[in-house]
Each structure stands twice: as C-alpha cells, then as structure tokens.
Design a protein around this motif. Structure first.
Motif, mmCIF file in Angstrom:
data_model
loop_
_atom_site.group_PDB
_atom_site.id
_atom_site.type_symbol
_atom_site.label_atom_id
_atom_site.label_comp_id
_atom_site.label_asym_id
_atom_site.label_seq_id
_atom_site.Cartn_x
_atom_site.Cartn_y
_atom_site.Cartn_z
ATOM 1 N N GLU A 95 5.853 -92.770 1.204
ATOM 2 C CA GLU A 95 6.301 -93.376 -0.063
ATOM 3 C C GLU A 95 5.141 -93.448 -1.049
ATOM 4 O OE1 GLU A 95 8.169 -97.057 1.139
ATOM 5 O OE2 GLU A 95 10.014 -96.039 1.754
ATOM 6 N N GLU A 106 13.304 -88.155 12.602
ATOM 7 C CA GLU A 106 12.328 -88.276 11.530
ATOM 8 C C GLU A 106 10.943 -88.710 12.012
ATOM 9 O OE1 GLU A 106 12.725 -92.188 8.980
ATOM 10 O OE2 GLU A 106 13.722 -90.553 7.970
ATOM 11 N N ASP A 124 19.464 -94.121 2.412
ATOM 12 C CA ASP A 124 18.185 -94.584 2.960
ATOM 13 C C ASP A 124 18.300 -94.639 4.481
ATOM 14 O OD1 ASP A 124 15.784 -95.889 3.423
ATOM 15 O OD2 ASP A 124 16.156 -97.470 1.937
ATOM 16 N N GLY A 125 17.303 -94.102 5.160
ATOM 17 C CA GLY A 125 17.322 -94.144 6.619
ATOM 18 C C GLY A 125 16.748 -95.445 7.180
ATOM 19 N N ALA A 126 16.153 -96.269 6.307
ATOM 20 C CA ALA A 126 15.504 -97.491 6.790
ATOM 21 C C ALA A 126 16.523 -98.402 7.465
ATOM 22 C CB ALA A 126 14.827 -98.219 5.625
ATOM 23 N N TRP A 142 13.961 -86.746 2.651
ATOM 24 C CA TRP A 142 12.763 -87.570 2.494
ATOM 25 C C TRP A 142 11.572 -86.687 2.857
ATOM 26 C CZ3 TRP A 142 10.144 -91.068 6.473
ATOM 27 C CH2 TRP A 142 9.207 -91.909 5.846
ATOM 28 N N ASP A 159 10.279 -90.220 -3.269
ATOM 29 C CA ASP A 159 10.520 -91.581 -3.752
ATOM 30 C C ASP A 159 9.224 -92.373 -3.716
ATOM 31 O OD1 ASP A 159 10.936 -91.349 -0.853
ATOM 32 O OD2 ASP A 159 11.498 -93.464 -0.877
ATOM 33 N N THR A 199 19.279 -88.596 5.487
ATOM 34 C CA THR A 199 18.198 -88.949 6.418
ATOM 35 C C THR A 199 18.787 -89.099 7.821
ATOM 36 O OG1 THR A 199 18.657 -91.274 5.953
ATOM 37 C CG2 THR A 199 16.870 -90.278 4.695
HETATM 38 O O1 OTN Z 1 9.423 -99.532 7.305
HETATM 39 N N1 OTN Z 1 10.080 -98.607 6.782
HETATM 40 O O2 OTN Z 1 11.294 -98.635 6.921
HETATM 41 C C1 OTN Z 1 9.398 -97.606 6.058
HETATM 42 C C2 OTN Z 1 8.046 -97.786 5.772
HETATM 43 C C3 OTN Z 1 7.352 -96.831 5.054
HETATM 44 C C4 OTN Z 1 7.986 -95.695 4.645
HETATM 45 C C5 OTN Z 1 9.321 -95.518 4.918
HETATM 46 C C6 OTN Z 1 10.036 -96.441 5.616
HETATM 47 S S1 OTN Z 1 11.730 -96.213 6.000
HETATM 48 C C7 OTN Z 1 12.135 -94.620 5.461
HETATM 49 O O3 OTN Z 1 12.353 -94.671 4.076
HETATM 50 C C8 OTN Z 1 12.573 -93.403 3.524
HETATM 51 C C9 OTN Z 1 12.662 -93.554 2.046
HETATM 52 O O4 OTN Z 1 11.426 -93.933 1.540
HETATM 53 C C10 OTN Z 1 13.792 -92.734 4.125
HETATM 54 O O5 OTN Z 1 14.985 -93.399 3.757
HETATM 55 C C11 OTN Z 1 13.673 -92.742 5.634
HETATM 56 O O6 OTN Z 1 14.845 -92.253 6.238
HETATM 57 C C12 OTN Z 1 13.374 -94.116 6.163
HETATM 58 O O7 OTN Z 1 13.184 -94.126 7.555
#
Ligand code: OTN
Length: 458
Positions: free
Chosen positions: A208, A228, A162-164, A204, A251, A193
C-alpha cells in the motif's frame, strides 16, 4: 497486415481502465467520525454527522487534477452503510445527518455524473458489524446490497473487493456476486483478490506504498492472486508467462491513513513522494488509485487539495511536449508504411510502429535535429496485442556515433500500457531505443522524452 496478438490480451473493460491512468479513492464513513481506521462495528450511527458534506467539492478537486474516475467506500469492514440500504439498520438512516434522510452514495454518484467522472463503489466484503458474516445469510445480505447499489445509482465503473479480512468468503460467494455485477453493470471493472481471483479485471500489487514492481507485467497466474500472502512478489511484478491478463491497480493514500484524522493534516505526502509514486505506478504499467480521505465536515481538506493541484501541474507540465516529436527516425526492421517509425511520436491513439513478423529485436535511432535536454522517458506498447517486448534499453549520443547508456533505462523488461523512467538530465542530439528481447515482433505506440517540470517541494 497488423501483428498478431501474443499471449493473454486485455478485455474491453481493461483497455478503458488503463486509459483512466489515475483514479481517486474516497474513504469516508463511520471511521471518519470515530477517528479510527478499522472500527469494530459497534460505533453508534448517532456519531455519523458530516457538517458540510459536498461531493461537488470532491469532484471539483478531481476535475482540476484531470482525474476522470473515482471510487467511494460505501461500506468498510465496520459495516456502517453510507446509503439508506433496505437491508440493515446500521446506516445513515439512523444517523442525525439530514435527519436520517441523507445518502452519500447518491450525492457522490450525482456529483460524478455532473462532473463527467466515472463512479465506482467499494462495498467491503468483510463485515465486523453483521453477525451473519461468513454464513449463507451473509452471502444473501451482501448480494442484496450489491444489487441495490448496482441498480439504483446509474453507471458504476468499478467494484472493489478488498481482500482484507475476507478469507471466509469462498469462491461460491463471489461467483454469485460477480454474476450480478456482469448482469447489472456490463462495463464495471472488478478489483479482485483472493477468492474473487477468477473475476478480477485488475489485481492488488502487493503493498500500500504506491510501488509497483520493475518489471510489472499485466499477466499473472490466478493462483498467485488466490494465495496472495505466498505470492507478494508475483503480485508486485506480475508473471511474464502468466496465463491471465490481470493488471495492477495501485491503492495508496495521500496521507498515512485511509480515513481522515486531523492529526495527519501535517502529514500529507510530500510532492517528491507523490512524484515517485506516480512514476512507480502509472509509470510501471499500472493504474494509480490515490486516496483522498474527506474530513468530518465531508470535504477534502485544503492541504490535500493543494498537493493534488501541484501534482497535476507537474504531470501536465512535464508531459506537455514530447521532445522527440519531429525527430528523424531510423530503424532496422520496419514493418511498412502503416506502421512507420514516426507513429511513435505523433501523439495519436490509433497509430504505432511495428517491426516485421520475424524481428523480435530492433534498434531505433531518433535524430532530434538539435541538442535537447531531457530527464524522463516514456514508452507505450499496443496493449491490445499483448506483452511483446521483454527487453529494452535506451542510450543517447551527441554525434550519433558514440553512445552513452542511461543507467536507469538499461536492462529494462516490461513496457505495457505505459512505462516511465526518470533520471538526471542529459543533453543529446540523438537517442536510441534498443529492443533486445521479445515474445513477438515489437508494437510500440509511443516513445517520448521530456523535461521534468518540478514545483517547490514542501
Ligand atoms: O493488514 N492488512 O489487511 C493489510 C496490511 C497491509 C497491506 C494490505 C493489507 S490487506 C490487503 O489489502 C489489499 C488492498 O490494499 C488487498 O485488498 C488485499 O487483498 C488485502 O489482503
């Protein structure tokens, strides 16, 4: 002879991954018990206490839905570990569940093994609990946990990075971790990511909500994955001339949240929404990673089970019969006996239709013999040979002379592993696929027409 591959092509892991089509995601951890989605890492391990955890119930849901692989969140960004790791005390070891002797990863991987389901692991790179996050010590900590998971639980088919919140993690971190994945689990697919872009088998796709782009190329430039936030559209659509083959994994959760919240029991996505998601993910040359969040008991709730059963009944019912099978097929540029047009409707994995080397376009007419009513199209390309066709349209006719375009299937671009289109039912005795543009001669694995089998909507 077979057509030569063109552009970047998939590796063996990616070919296996595409054939899964749908993967189940299980978000189950501390957030399940604190009614949170993004815990801050301070919740007491005492709170983790599923009353009836049964991973065989989870895999039973997948088996009846025909889903062949699943990914479990072992550690989310709150840092709590679902398995009794040797590398932190912030884990099930210090929970009341099974007197601290429980191991969710073990129960999950055992259940997958007995159900014949491929198990994958989400090990959150971001960690709000561990104060070493972002230092070299954290790199070691994560590496230790990763090898613990990759060594002790049998085959692991996917690792999810996950990149979050993961921006502090440099390429150096991922280089080390990826090396361990490749050594310990050679067949493991990497969802990569940001700074793990160089190791990504799949990417990704920028949202979402379950909607991959149209077109959606399996190719992309790695710089778009790395940066990204500036390249959401490139992630969503891929890049036709991208230099890397990194297809999209979609996802999305069956509920509003990733983790279970009882107040969302009435907000499980409708069948109509899930049907659209299926067409916009699996039907957009992507793999669907659908999240079923287990509840505080440790079970998938009945509302989610019911929805999953209905969705799979619609998929199976719709795609059971290709109404183009048995058609008489005429094309302008057939390559020859080994690549004959009927290969497109024979339901066989190994055979395909191809045009001659210099023919990047073609007109393929399917004479159905009798009038058939259909409202879905399926196209599949031979992915081992790269993205070839880059422009196509489909039309229908009652007499084989006057053709009516299907607006939803006009001016299309990518095909890839699978492209689906749905539209209002049409009745016709002839259908034609016009290949209008290509990087190289066409290699079409499947052409299908189907009638949607809808269940009652909720
Ligand atoms: O706030 N967020 O971290 C976020 C909000 C909405 C959609 C995505 C994200 S983070 C995002 O999540 C992806 C998986 O759904 C990937 O892991 C991305 O790298 C990541 O930045």
């Amino acid at each position: 002879t077979a057509p030569s591959p063109v552009g970047p092509v998939p590796n063996a892991r990616q070919i296996e991954w595409y054939h899964r089509e749908m993967i189940a995601f299980f978000h189950f951890g501390m957030n399940t018990f604190t009614n949170d989605n993004e815990g801050d890492g301070t919740a007491s391990p005492q709170l983790f206490n599923p009353t009836a955890l049964d991973c065989n119930q989870w895999t039973g849901v997948l088996k009846s839905a025909g889903i062949t692989s699943a990914i479990l969140v072992a550690k989310h960004a709150d840092g709590f570990c679902n398995w009794p790791t040797a590398h932190t005390n912030y884990s099930v070891k210090n929970s009341p569940w099974k007197d601290g002797k429980g191991d969710v990863v073990r129960e999950f991987t055992d259940a997958c093994k007995s159900a014949g389901i491929k198990a994958g692991i989400y090990l959150g790179p971001h960690d709000r609990h561990d104060s070493r996050y972002g230092t070299d010590d954290y790199n070691n900590y994560y590496a230790d946990q990763l090898s613990e998971l990759l060594r002790n639980y049998g085959p692991i088919w996917e690792i999810w990075w996950d990149g979050a919140g993961a921006d502090k993690l440099t390429t150096a971190y991922y280089t080390r971790w990826a090396d361990s994945v490749r050594r310990l689990q050679p067949n493991c697919v990497v969802f990569g990511t940001k700074n793990s872009n160089a190791f990504a088998d799949c990417r990704w796709m920028g949202n979402e909500s379950g909607i991959s782009g149209d077109p959606c190329w399996s190719t992309i430039n790695l710089s778009s994955i790395k940066n990204e936030s500036d390249n959401i559209s490139a992630l969503n659509h891929g890049e036709i001339n991208g230099t890397a083959y990194v297809p999209a994994e979609v996802d999305v959760s069956i509920r509003p949240s990733w983790f279970y919240h009882s107040e969302e029991d009435t907000r499980v996505k409708s069948l109509a929404t899930l049907w659209d998601i299926y067409f916009n993910s699996v039907g957009h040359n992507s793999v669907l990673l659908l999240n079923y969040p287990p509840n505080k008991e440790g079970l998938i709730s009945s509302a989610d089970v019911k929805k999953s059963d209905s969705l799979s009944a619609m998929i199976r019912g719709t795609f059971k019969t290709n109404l183009a099978s048995g058609a008489t097929i005429k094309t302008l540029h057939p390559r020859g006996e080994n690549y004959k047009p009927s290969n497109m409707v024979d339901n066989l994995e190994q055979t395909y239709y191809a045009t001659t080397d210099n023919a990047k376009t073609d007109t393929i007419v399917f004479n159905l013999g009798t009038a058939k009513t259909f409202d879905v199209l399926m196209l599949q390309e031979v992915i081992e040979l790269g993205h070839r066709t880059t422009g196509w349209s489909v039309e229908y006719s009652k007499n084989g002379k006057n053709w009516t375009p299907i607006p939803e299937a006009t001016g299309k671009q990518s095909i890839g592993y699978k492209w689906l289109v749905k539209f209002k039912p049409v009745t016709a005795s002839y259908v034609r696929l016009r290949i209008t543009e290509g990087k190289a001669c066409a290699a079409i694995h499947t052409f299908g027409i189907y009638k949607q089998r809808m269940l009652e909507h909720d």
